[in-house]
Enzyme design. Structure first.
Site, PDB file in Angstrom:
ATOM      1  N   TYR A   5      38.811  83.097  58.396  1.00  0.00           N
ATOM      2  CA  TYR A   5      37.626  82.735  57.699  1.00  0.00           C
ATOM      3  C   TYR A   5      37.292  83.668  56.397  1.00  0.00           C
ATOM      4  O   TYR A   5      36.979  83.438  55.380  1.00  0.00           O
ATOM      5  CB  TYR A   5      36.423  82.803  58.577  1.00  0.00           C
ATOM      6  CG  TYR A   5      35.135  82.384  58.105  1.00  0.00           C
ATOM      7  CD1 TYR A   5      34.666  81.108  58.070  1.00  0.00           C
ATOM      8  CD2 TYR A   5      34.197  83.161  57.417  1.00  0.00           C
ATOM      9  CE1 TYR A   5      33.503  80.258  57.596  1.00  0.00           C
ATOM     10  CE2 TYR A   5      33.081  82.596  56.749  1.00  0.00           C
ATOM     11  CZ  TYR A   5      32.434  81.210  56.853  1.00  0.00           C
ATOM     12  OH  TYR A   5      31.540  80.970  56.366  1.00  0.00           O
TER      13      TYR A   5
ATOM     14  N   PHE B  75      32.899  67.242  29.221  1.00  0.00           N
ATOM     15  CA  PHE B  75      33.430  66.106  30.147  1.00  0.00           C
ATOM     16  C   PHE B  75      32.435  65.457  31.001  1.00  0.00           C
ATOM     17  O   PHE B  75      31.197  66.263  31.122  1.00  0.00           O
ATOM     18  CB  PHE B  75      34.557  66.571  31.092  1.00  0.00           C
ATOM     19  CG  PHE B  75      34.718  65.475  31.983  1.00  0.00           C
ATOM     20  CD1 PHE B  75      35.606  64.376  31.645  1.00  0.00           C
ATOM     21  CD2 PHE B  75      34.532  65.618  33.580  1.00  0.00           C
ATOM     22  CE1 PHE B  75      35.854  63.261  32.724  1.00  0.00           C
ATOM     23  CE2 PHE B  75      35.064  64.509  34.410  1.00  0.00           C
ATOM     24  CZ  PHE B  75      35.610  63.567  33.794  1.00  0.00           C
ATOM     25  N   ASP B  76      32.114  64.273  31.628  1.00  0.00           N
ATOM     26  CA  ASP B  76      31.110  63.774  32.124  1.00  0.00           C
ATOM     27  C   ASP B  76      30.375  64.380  33.129  1.00  0.00           C
ATOM     28  O   ASP B  76      29.136  64.586  33.154  1.00  0.00           O
ATOM     29  CB  ASP B  76      31.245  61.933  32.232  1.00  0.00           C
ATOM     30  CG  ASP B  76      32.156  61.819  33.495  1.00  0.00           C
ATOM     31  OD1 ASP B  76      33.013  62.922  33.787  1.00  0.00           O
ATOM     32  OD2 ASP B  76      32.511  60.784  33.191  1.00  0.00           O
TER      33      ASP B  76
ATOM     34  N   ASP C 190      36.699  75.169  29.792  1.00  0.00           N
ATOM     35  CA  ASP C 190      36.682  74.166  30.807  1.00  0.00           C
ATOM     36  C   ASP C 190      38.468  73.837  30.803  1.00  0.00           C
ATOM     37  O   ASP C 190      38.855  73.167  29.767  1.00  0.00           O
ATOM     38  CB  ASP C 190      35.974  72.970  30.500  1.00  0.00           C
ATOM     39  CG  ASP C 190      36.402  71.782  31.546  1.00  0.00           C
ATOM     40  OD1 ASP C 190      37.379  71.800  32.163  1.00  0.00           O
ATOM     41  OD2 ASP C 190      35.729  70.750  31.720  1.00  0.00           O
TER      42      ASP C 190
ATOM     43  N   ALA D  69      40.669  72.578  32.799  1.00  0.00           N
ATOM     44  CA  ALA D  69      41.191  71.635  33.695  1.00  0.00           C
ATOM     45  C   ALA D  69      42.785  71.352  33.092  1.00  0.00           C
ATOM     46  O   ALA D  69      43.517  71.270  33.970  1.00  0.00           O
ATOM     47  CB  ALA D  69      40.533  70.372  33.736  1.00  0.00           C
TER      48      ALA D  69
ATOM     49  N   LYS E   2      44.191  69.185  38.374  1.00  0.00           N
ATOM     50  CA  LYS E   2      44.778  68.665  36.981  1.00  0.00           C
ATOM     51  C   LYS E   2      45.797  69.872  36.810  1.00  0.00           C
ATOM     52  O   LYS E   2      46.934  69.779  37.474  1.00  0.00           O
ATOM     53  CB  LYS E   2      43.976  68.638  35.739  1.00  0.00           C
ATOM     54  CG  LYS E   2      43.091  67.545  35.716  1.00  0.00           C
ATOM     55  CD  LYS E   2      41.930  67.693  36.497  1.00  0.00           C
ATOM     56  CE  LYS E   2      40.817  66.763  36.258  1.00  0.00           C
ATOM     57  NZ  LYS E   2      39.597  66.855  37.408  1.00  0.00           N
TER      58      LYS E   2
ATOM     59  N   HIS F 112      29.343  52.493  36.066  1.00  0.00           N
ATOM     60  CA  HIS F 112      30.546  52.144  36.004  1.00  0.00           C
ATOM     61  C   HIS F 112      31.215  52.097  37.464  1.00  0.00           C
ATOM     62  O   HIS F 112      32.159  51.511  37.707  1.00  0.00           O
ATOM     63  CB  HIS F 112      31.381  52.968  34.805  1.00  0.00           C
ATOM     64  CG  HIS F 112      31.355  54.256  34.985  1.00  0.00           C
ATOM     65  ND1 HIS F 112      30.372  55.043  34.682  1.00  0.00           N
ATOM     66  CD2 HIS F 112      32.372  55.191  35.502  1.00  0.00           C
ATOM     67  CE1 HIS F 112      30.669  56.296  35.014  1.00  0.00           C
ATOM     68  NE2 HIS F 112      31.818  56.396  35.248  1.00  0.00           N
TER      69      HIS F 112
HETATM   70  N1  F0G Z   1      36.442  68.940  33.357  1.00  0.00           N
HETATM   71  C1  F0G Z   1      37.273  68.259  32.996  1.00  0.00           C
HETATM   72  C2  F0G Z   1      37.781  68.208  31.420  1.00  0.00           C
HETATM   73  C3  F0G Z   1      37.637  67.085  33.731  1.00  0.00           C
HETATM   74  O1  F0G Z   1      38.675  66.260  33.229  1.00  0.00           O
HETATM   75  C4  F0G Z   1      37.177  66.884  35.105  1.00  0.00           C
HETATM   76  C5  F0G Z   1      37.629  65.851  36.024  1.00  0.00           C
HETATM   77  C6  F0G Z   1      36.467  67.808  35.565  1.00  0.00           C
HETATM   78  C7  F0G Z   1      35.927  68.807  34.555  1.00  0.00           C
HETATM   79  C8  F0G Z   1      35.816  67.888  36.599  1.00  0.00           C
HETATM   80  O2  F0G Z   1      36.703  68.190  37.909  1.00  0.00           O
HETATM   81  O3  F0G Z   1      37.138  66.315  39.198  1.00  0.00           O
HETATM   82  O4  F0G Z   1      37.604  68.714  40.027  1.00  0.00           O
HETATM   83  O5  F0G Z   1      35.389  68.146  39.957  1.00  0.00           O
HETATM   84  N2  F0G Z   1      38.289  64.729  35.411  1.00  0.00           N
HETATM   85  C9  F0G Z   1      38.742  63.727  36.411  1.00  0.00           C
HETATM   86  C10 F0G Z   1      39.271  62.701  35.304  1.00  0.00           C
HETATM   87  C11 F0G Z   1      37.919  63.008  37.314  1.00  0.00           C
HETATM   88  O6  F0G Z   1      39.793  61.512  35.879  1.00  0.00           O
HETATM   89  O7  F0G Z   1      39.414  62.869  34.342  1.00  0.00           O
HETATM   90  P1  F0G Z   1      36.690  67.810  39.279  1.00  0.00           P
END
Ligand code: F0G
Length: 472
Positions: A81, A133-134, A224, A226, A267, A459
């Site tokens: 833990y 990102f969204d 960010d 990713a 990613k 969506h």
């Molecule tokens: N930032 C970027 C640029 C992303 O593409 C994503 C996720 C996230 C943050 C959020 O990260 O999913 O680990 O919580 N993108 C996925 C996609 C969902 O399909 O492009 P997460």
């Protein structure tokens, strides 16, 4: 042999730098089964069972194939833990790559977003970015702040071959930092590569200039990250000053330009789950840590199992291997050629993690509020069992209660995301052949109307029905 030799001198080598040890059967369905499945899920591809999909290009997130070394590391995971050995390896790998002393593991990227924004921003503040990102935008808005995108002007031309369309517009960034709302700007976030901007990369020059502006105005800059390794690969390919560096060296420099990072390890961690927040400021890290403990887990696991920490650590080492990145770029280029040969335009130039099909141009007979991107995505499924995702007016547009259009998306795209190390060239050839068949009969593809629309993130959960084709 130097690292340079291993990736610069093997231009002709196109084999993937791995072979398959474990296989997973994929379903092959009949057209009738796919028609039934689509009807059952009300024409929303998110509703399909994965075993109804033959080639799943919905996302590159958490869908990669782990290496033998990652599985082996997972077995060695320490599930204590507190103070787990796996956390220490994870932290050391992240520190070594990023130079950030404070490393907080989280279960995935959006948890890092929530924790950072809640600890750093106050309601009414503004965040700036190349394109949020969204989930990043959603987490900014959830705490009562506003996310403002400042993509560079080149991003608007979908067809141009400009190499760094993920850049931020430096002039607008400077104007914002000097403008009347300057005091409300809480942070700047640069997304590498820009997923909301068709997977286009950010140049190191742009990042360095953005960093200098932020520093000059006392505004923290976060990455960010990713897809940091894919961004670094494209920098080594297309930015002259970085041509002799390895992707790893470029990535290290990028991290050093910022005050911290948000990372979804699903990613470029090549993991199924995981992420982290990397920070320079220990006082901010302390605030984040409190929230981490309350909502994710103790700071030495942050919502992850010890084995996940190990797998991410190993993935972060593998992902900057030039041979892997070269092969990933080659995969995307191969699919891009097939798509163009099928007569379908993509957002140029192709990035690494996905291709974005220009559905609006392919299906001019379908109005924005009849969702040409969605129509193309459904057709790809019907024709070849391929799942993709619409990024157009279904995702971004708005209609009134009667379904009459209020706003449309700037363009109608479909994303074909490429999971890491998962599909081979025959799968991609199948995508190319399917797309060619779809494009051939494009005039017959029906539009769709919404029959049920949730108020938020519609969506994912909305229901649709085809609008029968009535001829030209
Ligand atoms: N930032 C970027 C640029 C992303 O593409 C994503 C996720 C996230 C943050 C959020 O990260 O999913 O680990 O919580 N993108 C996925 C996609 C969902 O399909 O492009 P997460």
């Amino acid at each position: 042999m130097t690292e340079r030799n291993t990736y610069q001198d093997r231009k002709g080598t196109k084999v993937e730098p791995y072979r398959i040890k474990v296989v997973e059967p994929i379903p092959v369905t009949t057209r009738e089964q796919r028609e039934q499945a689509l009807r059952r899920v009300h024409y929303n591809l998110f509703g399909l069972r994965a075993d109804e999909v033959t080639v799943d290009l919905l996302t590159d997130s958490g869908t990669g194939a782990l290496s033998a070394a990652q599985w082996a590391a997972g077995f060695a995971g320490d599930e204590s833990y507190a103070g787990s050995r796996s956390f220490h390896r994870f932290r050391d790998v992240v520190r070594d790559l990023t130079s950030y002393p404070c490393v907080l593991p989280v279960h995935q990227g959006r948890a890092a977003e929530r924790i950072l924004f809640s600890s750093l921003l106050a309601p009414g503040q503004i965040t700036l970015g190349n394109t949020h990102f969204d989930t990043t935008r959603a987490n900014v808005e959830l705490i009562g702040c506003r996310a403002v995108d400042l993509p560079c002007a080149e991003a608007r031309d979908l067809d141009s071959d400009e190499r760094f369309k993920g850049n931020i517009d430096l002039r607008r960034l400077e104007e914002a930092l000097r403008g009347p709302d300057a005091r409300r700007i809480g942070l700047v976030v640069m997304t590498l590569t820009s997923n909301g901007g068709a997977g286009q990369p950010v140049s190191m020059d742009n990042l360095a200039r953005a960093a200098a502006l932020c520093r000059g105005h006392g505004v923290p800059l976060f990455l960010d990250a990713a897809r940091f390794a894919e961004n670094a690969w494209l920098v080594t390919r297309h930015e002259a000053a970085y041509r002799d560096m390895s992707p790893r060296q470029v990535a290290e420099r990028a991290f050093r330009l910022a005050d911290g990072c948000l990372m979804s390890a699903k990613k470029d961690g090549i993991a199924h789950i995981g992420g982290f927040l990397g920070l320079r400021d220990p006082a901010l890290a302390e605030r984040c840590e409190l929230l981490l403990i309350a909502t994710e887990g103790f700071p030495t696991y942050g919502g992850l199992a010890g084995r996940d920490l190990e797998m991410v650590a190993q993935g972060l080492v593998e992902v900057t291997d030039p041979r892997y990145l070269r092969s990933r770029a080659e995969t995307a280029r191969h699919l891009a050629r097939l798509v163009r040969d099928a007569g379908v335009d993509i957002v140029e130039p192709p990035g690494l993690h996905a291709l974005y099909l220009n559905a609006g141009r392919l299906l001019p007979h379908i109005a924005a509020h009849r969702f040409p991107g969605h129509a193309l995505a459904c057709q790809l499924y019907l024709e070849g069992g391929i799942r993709s995702v619409e990024l157009g007016s279904l995702y971004l547009g708005e209609e009134d209660e009667n379904g009459e259009p209020v706003t449309a998306a700037p363009c109608e795209l479909v994303r074909l995301a490429l999971p890491r190390r998962t599909y081979g060239l025959s799968h991609l050839n199948h995508v190319g052949e399917t797309l060619a068949a779809v494009a051939k009969a494009r005039e017959r593809i029906p539009g769709y109307r919404l029959v049920e629309r949730p108020a938020l993130l519609r969506h994912f959960r909305c229901k649709l029905e085809p609008v029968p084709w009535t001829g030209p």
